[in-house]
Write an enzyme that holds these catalytic residues in place. Structure first.
Site, PDB file in Angstrom:
ATOM      1  N   GLY A   1       0.833  -1.212   0.000  1.00 19.22           N
ATOM      2  CA  GLY A   1       0.000   0.000   0.000  1.00 19.22           C
ATOM      3  C   GLY A   1       0.860   1.251   0.000  1.00 19.22           C
ATOM      4  O   GLY A   1       0.460   2.302   0.495  1.00 19.22           O
TER       5      GLY A   1
ATOM      6  N   GLY B   1      -0.478   4.595  -1.227  1.00 19.19           N
ATOM      7  CA  GLY B   1      -1.651   5.144  -0.551  1.00 19.19           C
ATOM      8  C   GLY B   1      -1.325   6.348   0.320  1.00 19.19           C
ATOM      9  O   GLY B   1      -0.188   6.837   0.339  1.00 19.19           O
ATOM     10  N   GLN B   2      -2.360   6.799   1.039  1.00 13.31           N
ATOM     11  CA  GLN B   2      -2.218   8.034   1.831  1.00 13.31           C
ATOM     12  C   GLN B   2      -1.074   7.925   2.845  1.00 13.31           C
ATOM     13  O   GLN B   2      -0.205   8.786   2.908  1.00 13.31           O
ATOM     14  CB  GLN B   2      -3.533   8.328   2.564  1.00 13.31           C
ATOM     15  CG  GLN B   2      -3.512   9.650   3.312  1.00 13.31           C
ATOM     16  CD  GLN B   2      -4.620   9.774   4.349  1.00 13.31           C
ATOM     17  OE1 GLN B   2      -5.231   8.789   4.760  1.00 13.31           O
ATOM     18  NE2 GLN B   2      -4.899  10.995   4.757  1.00 13.31           N
TER      19      GLN B   2
ATOM     20  N   ARG C   1      -2.670  -0.717  -7.777  1.00 13.72           N
ATOM     21  CA  ARG C   1      -3.379  -0.014  -8.858  1.00 13.72           C
ATOM     22  C   ARG C   1      -2.866   1.398  -9.073  1.00 13.72           C
ATOM     23  O   ARG C   1      -2.697   1.832 -10.190  1.00 13.72           O
ATOM     24  CB  ARG C   1      -4.871   0.036  -8.542  1.00 13.72           C
ATOM     25  CG  ARG C   1      -5.498  -1.344  -8.633  1.00 13.72           C
ATOM     26  CD  ARG C   1      -6.942  -1.264  -9.082  1.00 13.72           C
ATOM     27  NE  ARG C   1      -7.461  -2.598  -9.312  1.00 13.72           N
ATOM     28  CZ  ARG C   1      -8.024  -3.338  -8.372  1.00 13.72           C
ATOM     29  NH1 ARG C   1      -8.106  -2.884  -7.141  1.00 13.72           N
ATOM     30  NH2 ARG C   1      -8.478  -4.542  -8.646  1.00 13.72           N
TER      31      ARG C   1
ATOM     32  N   ASP D   1      -0.013  -7.571  -5.873  1.00 15.42           N
ATOM     33  CA  ASP D   1      -1.400  -7.712  -5.429  1.00 15.42           C
ATOM     34  C   ASP D   1      -1.336  -8.442  -4.087  1.00 15.42           C
ATOM     35  O   ASP D   1      -0.911  -9.598  -4.032  1.00 15.42           O
ATOM     36  CB  ASP D   1      -2.173  -8.529  -6.483  1.00 15.42           C
ATOM     37  CG  ASP D   1      -3.588  -8.844  -6.035  1.00 15.42           C
ATOM     38  OD1 ASP D   1      -3.946  -8.506  -4.894  1.00 15.42           O
ATOM     39  OD2 ASP D   1      -4.324  -9.464  -6.840  1.00 15.42           O
TER      40      ASP D   1
ATOM     41  N   TYR E   1     -15.537  -2.510   7.019  1.00 14.86           N
ATOM     42  CA  TYR E   1     -14.161  -2.084   7.315  1.00 14.86           C
ATOM     43  C   TYR E   1     -13.841  -2.342   8.795  1.00 14.86           C
ATOM     44  O   TYR E   1     -12.802  -2.930   9.136  1.00 14.86           O
ATOM     45  CB  TYR E   1     -14.042  -0.597   6.985  1.00 14.86           C
ATOM     46  CG  TYR E   1     -12.713   0.037   7.289  1.00 14.86           C
ATOM     47  CD1 TYR E   1     -11.573  -0.271   6.555  1.00 14.86           C
ATOM     48  CD2 TYR E   1     -12.593   0.985   8.321  1.00 14.86           C
ATOM     49  CE1 TYR E   1     -10.357   0.341   6.830  1.00 14.86           C
ATOM     50  CE2 TYR E   1     -11.381   1.600   8.587  1.00 14.86           C
ATOM     51  CZ  TYR E   1     -10.272   1.272   7.846  1.00 14.86           C
ATOM     52  OH  TYR E   1      -9.072   1.880   8.118  1.00 14.86           O
TER      53      TYR E   1
ATOM     54  N   LYS F   1     -11.204  -4.911  10.655  1.00 19.54           N
ATOM     55  CA  LYS F   1     -10.180  -4.434  11.599  1.00 19.54           C
ATOM     56  C   LYS F   1     -10.259  -5.218  12.921  1.00 19.54           C
ATOM     57  O   LYS F   1      -9.226  -5.564  13.495  1.00 19.54           O
ATOM     58  CB  LYS F   1     -10.304  -2.929  11.834  1.00 19.54           C
ATOM     59  CG  LYS F   1      -9.926  -2.086  10.619  1.00 19.54           C
ATOM     60  CD  LYS F   1      -8.469  -2.292  10.181  1.00 19.54           C
ATOM     61  CE  LYS F   1      -8.047  -1.428   9.021  1.00 19.54           C
ATOM     62  NZ  LYS F   1      -6.713  -1.749   8.494  1.00 19.54           N
TER      63      LYS F   1
ATOM     64  N   ILE G   1      -6.715  10.270   9.329  1.00 18.83           N
ATOM     65  CA  ILE G   1      -5.376  10.817   9.086  1.00 18.83           C
ATOM     66  C   ILE G   1      -5.463  12.008   8.127  1.00 18.83           C
ATOM     67  O   ILE G   1      -6.055  11.907   7.053  1.00 18.83           O
ATOM     68  CB  ILE G   1      -4.426   9.738   8.507  1.00 18.83           C
ATOM     69  CG1 ILE G   1      -4.362   8.511   9.438  1.00 18.83           C
ATOM     70  CG2 ILE G   1      -3.032  10.322   8.261  1.00 18.83           C
ATOM     71  CD1 ILE G   1      -3.803   8.771  10.818  1.00 18.83           C
TER      72      ILE G   1
HETATM   73  N1  SER Z   1      -9.827   7.100   8.039  1.00 21.15           N
HETATM   74  C1  SER Z   1     -10.477   5.834   8.038  1.00 21.15           C
HETATM   75  C2  SER Z   1     -11.782   5.897   7.356  1.00 21.15           C
HETATM   76  O1  SER Z   1     -12.428   6.911   7.449  1.00 21.15           O
HETATM   77  C3  SER Z   1     -10.647   5.337   9.438  1.00 21.15           C
HETATM   78  O2  SER Z   1      -9.656   4.439   9.749  1.00 21.15           O
HETATM   79  O3  SER Z   1     -12.175   4.940   6.763  1.00 21.15           O
END
Ligand code: SER
Length: 321
Positions: free
Chosen positions: A13, A16-17, A41, A58, A148, A152, A178
């Protein structure tokens, strides 16, 4: 017991951010050639691509990851690849596959190849409406309402199992939303806080998808990186929990963020049009008690709302305008 040294690191990742900035910090600390960035991607930024090795991987393909582990002699993995909360509600099956199958792959690879350490981010999304919403404690009921959040909670339990059963040194924190200036997030609930900065600078207008009084815990990117790196460097004897640690940065309402941004951009106007993401935001904590992380491995955040806003405006004014 001193920590075993991490010599060759894989970041999944990495485009990613969090990955795009964490990879650069890891390269600064451990050496460019010893931190391998893996993306799937999204195209890597030039900075990421040119500063060290990059592989297309992947994370649901165990053989593909294993090849990279062997090719570079990886001993540590930061496994960041994930589908976030709002995107996960649109495609819950995909969220399960990407988030859980990939974590299981990483843990199995780490066990089989006797890796030194794994980092995996959990989230405030593990909490649901039954948990206290103010100063949410480390140990409380976890009944999330999003896929999600479900991935987790399951992931935390899996990490804990691998530690107890196989002695795998896997470490984790529950990140709040974040806020970052390099790579925008995608598909999360807390994305509005980042979007607000970009839109305030570019257009002086933003329509927020949660109500003005919505309060969520947030964290600025430097603290996000610090949490991961501090925990991974902590002496093993200090890391007592192998379910994730609560870590806090700051908490504010959408309206309070608007007011803070207006100190720099007085003409900024924000409207509110809550959508399906409001209900999810309302099921999450408003603030987090991170005293266990502070006591056990010395966690401390460095940015509050004022410091973060000042830095975001200064950085983005130069890069966006
Ligand atoms: N920033 C994430 C979200 O909003 C939370 O872990 O999905």
């Amino acid at each position: 017991m001193p920590v075993e040294r991490m010599k060759r690191i894989l970041v999944t990742g990495a485009t990613g951010q969090i990955g795009s900035e964490l990879t650069i910090e890891l390269r600064n600390k451990y050496g460019n050639d010893d931190v391998i960035a893996a993306g799937h991607r999204r195209k890597p930024s030039e900075k990421l691509f040119n500063s060290g090795p990059f592989e297309y991987v992947d994370v649901t393909d165990r053989e593909g990851i294993t090849k990279v582990i062997k090719k570079y002699g990886i001993d540590t993995i930061y496994h960041l690849a994930a589908v976030l909360s709002a995107a996960g509600e649109e495609k819950p099956q995909l969220a399960w596959n990407v988030n859980i199958d990939s974590l299981y792959n990483i843990l199995e690879i780490a066990r089989k190849h006797e890796l030194v350490r794994v980092f995996w981010p959990s989230s405030i999304a593990v909490f649901g409406p039954e948990a206290p919403r103010v100063n949410t404690p480390q140990d409380t009921v976890l009944i999330p309402r999003t896929m999600y959040g479900v991935t987790k909670v399951a992931g935390e339990l899996l990490c804990n199992y691998y530690f107890i059963r196989f002695g795998l040194d896997v470490r984790s924190v529950r990140y709040p939303g974040i806020i970052s200036s390099e790579t925008p997030p995608g598909g999360g609930i807390t994305d509005y806080a980042v979007e607000m900065f970009y839109e305030a600078i570019k257009k002086k207008r933003y329509t927020c998808f949660v109500r003005e009084d919505t309060v969520l815990p947030m964290m600025y990117m430097p603290d996000c990186i610090k949490a991961a790196m501090d925990l991974m460097e902590a002496d093993l004897s200090k890391v007592k929990r192998y379910v994730s640690y609560n870590v806090a940065g700051m908490s504010f309402s959408a309206g309070e963020l608007v007011a803070e941004i207006k100190k720099y951009i007085p003409g900024f106007e924000c409207g509110y049009k809550p959508d399906f993401r409001q209900k999810i935001a309302d099921s999450w904590p408003m603030s987090i008690d991170d005293s266990v992380a502070s006591e056990e491995w010395g966690w401390r955040s460095t940015h509050d709302l004022a410091a973060m806003t000042k830095d975001m405006i200064e950085k983005n004014d130069k890069t966006i305008c």
